[in-house]
Motif scaffolding. Structure first.
Motif, PDB file in Angstrom:
ATOM      1  N   ASP B  19       8.002  -7.399  -5.983  1.00  8.97           N
ATOM      2  CA  ASP B  19       7.681  -5.958  -5.935  1.00  8.97           C
ATOM      3  C   ASP B  19       6.230  -5.716  -6.341  1.00  8.97           C
ATOM      4  O   ASP B  19       5.523  -4.907  -5.733  1.00  8.97           O
ATOM      5  CB  ASP B  19       8.590  -5.163  -6.894  1.00  8.97           C
ATOM      6  CG  ASP B  19      10.058  -5.175  -6.466  1.00  8.97           C
ATOM      7  OD1 ASP B  19      10.337  -5.559  -5.307  1.00  8.97           O
ATOM      8  OD2 ASP B  19      10.910  -4.812  -7.300  1.00  8.97           O
ATOM      9  N   TYR B  20       5.814  -6.433  -7.380  1.00  4.66           N
ATOM     10  CA  TYR B  20       4.439  -6.283  -7.885  1.00  4.66           C
ATOM     11  C   TYR B  20       3.439  -6.576  -6.769  1.00  4.66           C
ATOM     12  O   TYR B  20       2.517  -5.795  -6.521  1.00  4.66           O
ATOM     13  CB  TYR B  20       4.242  -7.240  -9.064  1.00  4.66           C
ATOM     14  CG  TYR B  20       2.830  -7.283  -9.649  1.00  4.66           C
ATOM     15  CD1 TYR B  20       2.385  -6.302 -10.518  1.00  4.66           C
ATOM     16  CD2 TYR B  20       1.964  -8.330  -9.339  1.00  4.66           C
ATOM     17  CE1 TYR B  20       1.101  -6.354 -11.069  1.00  4.66           C
ATOM     18  CE2 TYR B  20       0.682  -8.399  -9.884  1.00  4.66           C
ATOM     19  CZ  TYR B  20       0.260  -7.398 -10.745  1.00  4.66           C
ATOM     20  OH  TYR B  20      -1.005  -7.456 -11.282  1.00  4.66           O
ATOM     21  N   GLU B  22       3.942  -6.625  -3.546  1.00  6.84           N
ATOM     22  CA  GLU B  22       4.063  -5.698  -2.407  1.00  6.84           C
ATOM     23  C   GLU B  22       3.365  -4.372  -2.683  1.00  6.84           C
ATOM     24  O   GLU B  22       2.956  -3.665  -1.768  1.00  6.84           O
ATOM     25  CB  GLU B  22       5.542  -5.451  -2.089  1.00  6.84           C
ATOM     26  CG  GLU B  22       6.164  -6.628  -1.362  1.00  6.84           C
ATOM     27  CD  GLU B  22       7.573  -6.329  -0.871  1.00  6.84           C
ATOM     28  OE1 GLU B  22       7.935  -6.840   0.208  1.00  6.84           O
ATOM     29  OE2 GLU B  22       8.313  -5.603  -1.570  1.00  6.84           O
ATOM     30  N   ASN B  23       3.258  -4.041  -3.955  1.00  8.53           N
ATOM     31  CA  ASN B  23       2.751  -2.716  -4.328  1.00  8.53           C
ATOM     32  C   ASN B  23       1.302  -2.737  -4.807  1.00  8.53           C
ATOM     33  O   ASN B  23       0.733  -1.698  -5.144  1.00  8.53           O
ATOM     34  CB  ASN B  23       3.657  -2.159  -5.441  1.00  8.53           C
ATOM     35  CG  ASN B  23       3.437  -0.676  -5.650  1.00  8.53           C
ATOM     36  OD1 ASN B  23       3.345   0.078  -4.668  1.00  8.53           O
ATOM     37  ND2 ASN B  23       3.326  -0.250  -6.897  1.00  8.53           N
ATOM     38  N   ASP B  25      -1.678  -2.964  -3.600  1.00 10.73           N
ATOM     39  CA  ASP B  25      -2.753  -2.178  -2.984  1.00 10.73           C
ATOM     40  C   ASP B  25      -2.714  -0.709  -3.418  1.00 10.73           C
ATOM     41  O   ASP B  25      -3.691   0.015  -3.227  1.00 10.73           O
ATOM     42  CB  ASP B  25      -2.666  -2.257  -1.457  1.00 10.73           C
ATOM     43  CG  ASP B  25      -3.517  -3.397  -0.909  1.00 10.73           C
ATOM     44  OD1 ASP B  25      -4.108  -4.131  -1.731  1.00 10.73           O
ATOM     45  OD2 ASP B  25      -3.574  -3.553   0.319  1.00 10.73           O
ATOM     46  N   ASN B  26      -1.584  -0.286  -3.993  1.00  7.55           N
ATOM     47  CA  ASN B  26      -1.444   1.116  -4.393  1.00  7.55           C
ATOM     48  C   ASN B  26      -1.802   1.365  -5.855  1.00  7.55           C
ATOM     49  O   ASN B  26      -1.652   2.477  -6.350  1.00  7.55           O
ATOM     50  CB  ASN B  26      -0.001   1.582  -4.160  1.00  7.55           C
ATOM     51  CG  ASN B  26       0.435   1.318  -2.742  1.00  7.55           C
ATOM     52  OD1 ASN B  26      -0.345   1.543  -1.804  1.00  7.55           O
ATOM     53  ND2 ASN B  26       1.642   0.817  -2.567  1.00  7.55           N
ATOM     54  N   VAL B  27      -2.245   0.318  -6.527  1.00  5.01           N
ATOM     55  CA  VAL B  27      -2.514   0.413  -7.961  1.00  5.01           C
ATOM     56  C   VAL B  27      -4.015   0.228  -8.183  1.00  5.01           C
ATOM     57  O   VAL B  27      -4.609  -0.651  -7.577  1.00  5.01           O
ATOM     58  CB  VAL B  27      -1.726  -0.702  -8.710  1.00  5.01           C
ATOM     59  CG1 VAL B  27      -2.036  -0.686 -10.190  1.00  5.01           C
ATOM     60  CG2 VAL B  27      -0.234  -0.560  -8.447  1.00  5.01           C
ATOM     61  N   LYS B  61       6.575  -2.184 -18.100  1.00  4.86           N
ATOM     62  CA  LYS B  61       6.160  -1.064 -17.233  1.00  4.86           C
ATOM     63  C   LYS B  61       5.319  -0.042 -17.967  1.00  4.86           C
ATOM     64  O   LYS B  61       4.281   0.403 -17.470  1.00  4.86           O
ATOM     65  CB  LYS B  61       7.404  -0.381 -16.645  1.00  4.86           C
ATOM     66  CG  LYS B  61       7.982  -1.166 -15.495  1.00  4.86           C
ATOM     67  CD  LYS B  61       8.933  -0.335 -14.652  1.00  4.86           C
ATOM     68  CE  LYS B  61       9.521  -1.231 -13.544  1.00  4.86           C
ATOM     69  NZ  LYS B  61      10.930  -1.074 -13.348  1.00  4.86           N
ATOM     70  N   SER B  73      -5.057  -8.104  -7.004  1.00  9.94           N
ATOM     71  CA  SER B  73      -5.207  -7.021  -6.034  1.00  9.94           C
ATOM     72  C   SER B  73      -6.191  -7.425  -4.942  1.00  9.94           C
ATOM     73  O   SER B  73      -7.216  -8.062  -5.218  1.00  9.94           O
ATOM     74  CB  SER B  73      -5.733  -5.775  -6.759  1.00  9.94           C
ATOM     75  OG  SER B  73      -6.234  -4.845  -5.818  1.00  9.94           O
TER      76      SER B  73
END
Lengths: 497, 497
Positions: B19-20, B22-23, B25-27, B61, B73
């Protein structure tokens, strides 16, 4: 491998890990392969095209497993334990996920700050003096603090460098120029006992200083008197004592040096005083061991490996210094590509200046997982159970009548041998040579049994058997096995004499 | 946590890792917390009783994630990349499972032998000379070989020690006693350029030798002539040159020193010649870069970080030496608790004597996973795609008209600045101070945008923007973003001038 395959394969590996641990007692802990076994069955170069994960999984079973010595086996009693634990493995998985190179604060603030926090937690847990804390009670930064090193060896090098820096500063304060102080470096002497871990001599080789190996007495402890005599002789020869290492739990016998006496000498001689508790330091989570640790509160640095007997996967060597000034002076280097912006606050440490390398993994995570998931009570129980097992084994060996204890089992290490009367055919005792051979054979036969792995060592020429209890996954039944195999093997040795 | 809970939690962590990634680019890649953020929200000591894994997951989290700078990233363009990959993470999971302390062969034969095998694989993959191979074509052991260090810093220290040992041996061969040779140590000088990584100076601080920082010219390369001049001056002053480090791809600009010229000087002066290719060495998997690497075949040691640009999680720094004699002489220490039985064969290396610490993780596993699951072709594709992206960005910046390239993009690093004409209001060019401020502001505005992270550096007083392309998970769209943000931020800077 895309992320979906990773989800699938990662879970297979989790199961493989679980299976491995469930099956460990059924596998010989010591590998039986011959040197070069892998060279013969491996290709000469990397594949041109990608291979499948199945191929690698198969090779782990057929090519890697036979060449593994299983440190996590409950039947591994060699050297000192190298504890793994499920919480630490999970923590390391997150660390692999982040895969940061945390050389300064902005590289990942959480990595730096969590390290400061958990090293204070750990320091308090083992009863360290406030001098060693990174954050003072009022919330401001202390002059000291903890840092995670890879190994006790690295900790040794780091503090020896700090000690050298301190000694050079002292020479300069006495009026020597920087150049003239440098010319004195070859006169610097570091002091160890004949029982100090090889990491001390290696650190001296690395920084390039002289060493003085101080003889211990029959109890294998470094005493104040012996240290003073060694220093006096060296000073008379024009040398400069700058560093001493006392040990809390030596490798051979877990002997504890005269730490208050060493502190007294170090203070009067302005030497850096390091306490190496690589193995036994973990026991200090239990208050009943703290009286043995008197003197640590007066040292300059203290180190123990959470990766030995404290459930945290290798590498996690906990080092504290009471004053980081000399360390940082010796190891800090500025470059334009290290942005200083946040470094100037009193709140953050640049751990790159507290260690040999620049980069560092996020190792605080696994320690944090262990401290929280076991809790202080769980870690104490872990230590106490192994100490109980060691004392149990010691008693049973004595009760057997053929063994003698060569050093009392204080922690998890039992050091003993077949005694002279057990192997002597005549009325008179066996000579040392025969006795040494008998005990070497004893260890050989125990290991040839195939169910366990232990080692011998030498204590001033005396071969001793060394059973180190402390596996995360070991239980009483593993110690039962050691006793059985020792008794059987002893009978075999005796029959052959 | 028992083994059944580990099966469950381990799989949750695998999903959390997936999940990390996959996500990512949004962080925002750069953490926005203030120094001390974590101290304020953490307890002062470890819990007495065990806490649940849910509690820790929640804290990751809420407490850890905000303090992370996300090196993985695709929008992380600072320093150099720190590649992770799914095969390497899986390899490291197995390494955590075994949790060995592989200081010598019997500690786990597979760990030692796999390291020798994969380091030969990797050496061949980057086109190293046969001198550097651990196993010769006839299957016997070579005098050289590869070893996995934690970092390039450690590699630097290790080879500098080997160089010092070689120099001491030479003094002794000239008739000096051991003591008299020791007295010469303070005269030993290591040579670097003004562009050499700080690890060089730090290694010198650690072993305690002098350094000479040799100035580079406008191309920021160390030349034979400058090195010769520096050495001549030091020898005239009675000093003893013993070590030189040439760089293949400097940190500031990926400049390549005159490696054949340095080799020539090192040979004539009997100095140890180390080539630091920490970042750019990975590019040598592609034959088209090999002509740039002429001279490495004549060095004494060569190092690059597979954990930078070659898909292998930190830490995995690949070091080769052509002759391990001086290394082992300097770092080998015998103790009774290191059983020598298997060490005497010509087939196995004691890697403890090839590194600073005693203990070591089974790091060869993750490298083996990477080499097999990507294959040589996959690794080449990884490198070439980043080189293509860097050249693309360079072209677009030039096409924009407001930027100038300060060092040609040879690998994945693009070094440039807003040029004088872009910010000067009058007809004459802006002065250096204004230009430096403009480019510092440019980087600040780009980072304040929040979507990416890059750094500036200084090239002989000139502020330069540094975009390091090379994330394992980065694609063209991340580089598109860099270009967009640079253009927008440039407009903002220019508007303010």
């Amino acid at each position: 491998m895309d992320v979906n395959e990773f989800r699938r394969r990662g879970k297979e590996v989790v199961d493989a890990i679980a299976d491995y641990y469930e099956n460990l007692d059924n596998v010989p802990p010591l590998s039986a392969v011959s040197p070069g076994y892998l060279y013969k069955i491996m290709p000469n170069e990397a594949p041109e095209d990608p291979e499948s994960f199945e191929d690698i999984q198969a090779d782990i079973k057929t090519k890697i497993m036979p060449g593994m010595t299983h440190w996590q086996s409950g039947n591994f009693f060699a050297w000192f334990p190298s504890n793994s634990s499920f919480p630490a493995i999970l923590g390391d998985m997150y660390s692999s996920m982040f895969n940061i190179v945390g050389f300064n604060w902005i590289c990942s603030p959480a990595a730096t700050e969590l390290e400061t926090v958990v090293m204070d937690w750990l320091g308090k847990l083992v009863g360290l003096d406030k001098r060693y804390m990174g954050i003072k009670d009022d919330g401001t930064e202390g002059t000291g603090g903890g840092v995670i090193q890879g190994t006790a060896s690295e900790a040794h090098i780091v503090v020896m460098i700090a000690g050298r820096e301190k000694a050079l500063e002292r020479l300069k304060a006495q009026g020597l120029s920087e150049d003239d102080a440098d010319k004195m470096r070859y006169k610097f002497v570091a002091y160890f006992s004949d029982q100090t871990h090889s990491a001390g001599q290696k650190a001296a080789n690395i920084i390039g200083c002289k060493t003085h190996t101080v003889p211990t007495g029959d109890d294998l402890r470094l005493t104040k008197q012996a240290l003073r005599a060694a220093i006096a002789a060296d000073k008379a020869a024009g040398l400069i004592p700058f560093f001493v290492c006392g040990t809390f739990g030596t490798t051979n016998t877990t002997a504890i040096d005269d730490l208050p006496g060493i502190a007294e000498v170090a203070e009067s001689e302005h030497m850096w005083n390091h306490v190496d508790a690589a193995y036994a330091g973990a026991a200090l989570v239990c208050p009943e061991f703290r009286p043995l640790a008197a003197g640590i509160e007066r040292a300059d640095s203290f180190n123990f490996n959470a990766h030995k007997w404290m459930l945290t996967n290798f590498d996690c060597s906990a080092l504290w210094v009471a004053d980081s000034t000399h360390l940082v002076n010796a190891l800090s280097i500025h470059r334009e590509y290290f942005p200083p912006a946040e470094d100037s606050t009193s709140f953050v440490k640049n751990y790159r200046d507290w260690q040999l390398p620049l980069g560092r993994r996020f190792r605080a995570l696994k320690l944090w997982f262990v401290l929280r998931m076991y809790g202080a009570s769980g870690i104490r129980a872990h230590i106490r159970e192994h100490v109980r097992q060691a004392k149990w084994l010691e008693e049973k060996l004595l009760a057997d009548g053929r063994f003698e204890i060569l050093a009392p089992a204080v922690f998890g290490l039992v050091v003993f041998r077949l005694k002279a009367s057990a192997i002597s055919k005549s009325d008179k005792d066996a000579d040392l040579e025969s006795l040494n051979k008998a005990n070497t054979d004893l260890v050989t036969y125990c290991n040839e049994d195939g169910r366990l792995f232990m080692l011998s060592t030498q204590l001033k020429g005396v071969v001793a058997v060394r059973v180190a209890i402390g596996s995360s996954f070991g239980t009483q039944k593993n110690v039962d096995l050691v006793l059985d195999v020792l008794k059987e093997s002893a009978s075999k040795v005796i029959a052959e004499f």
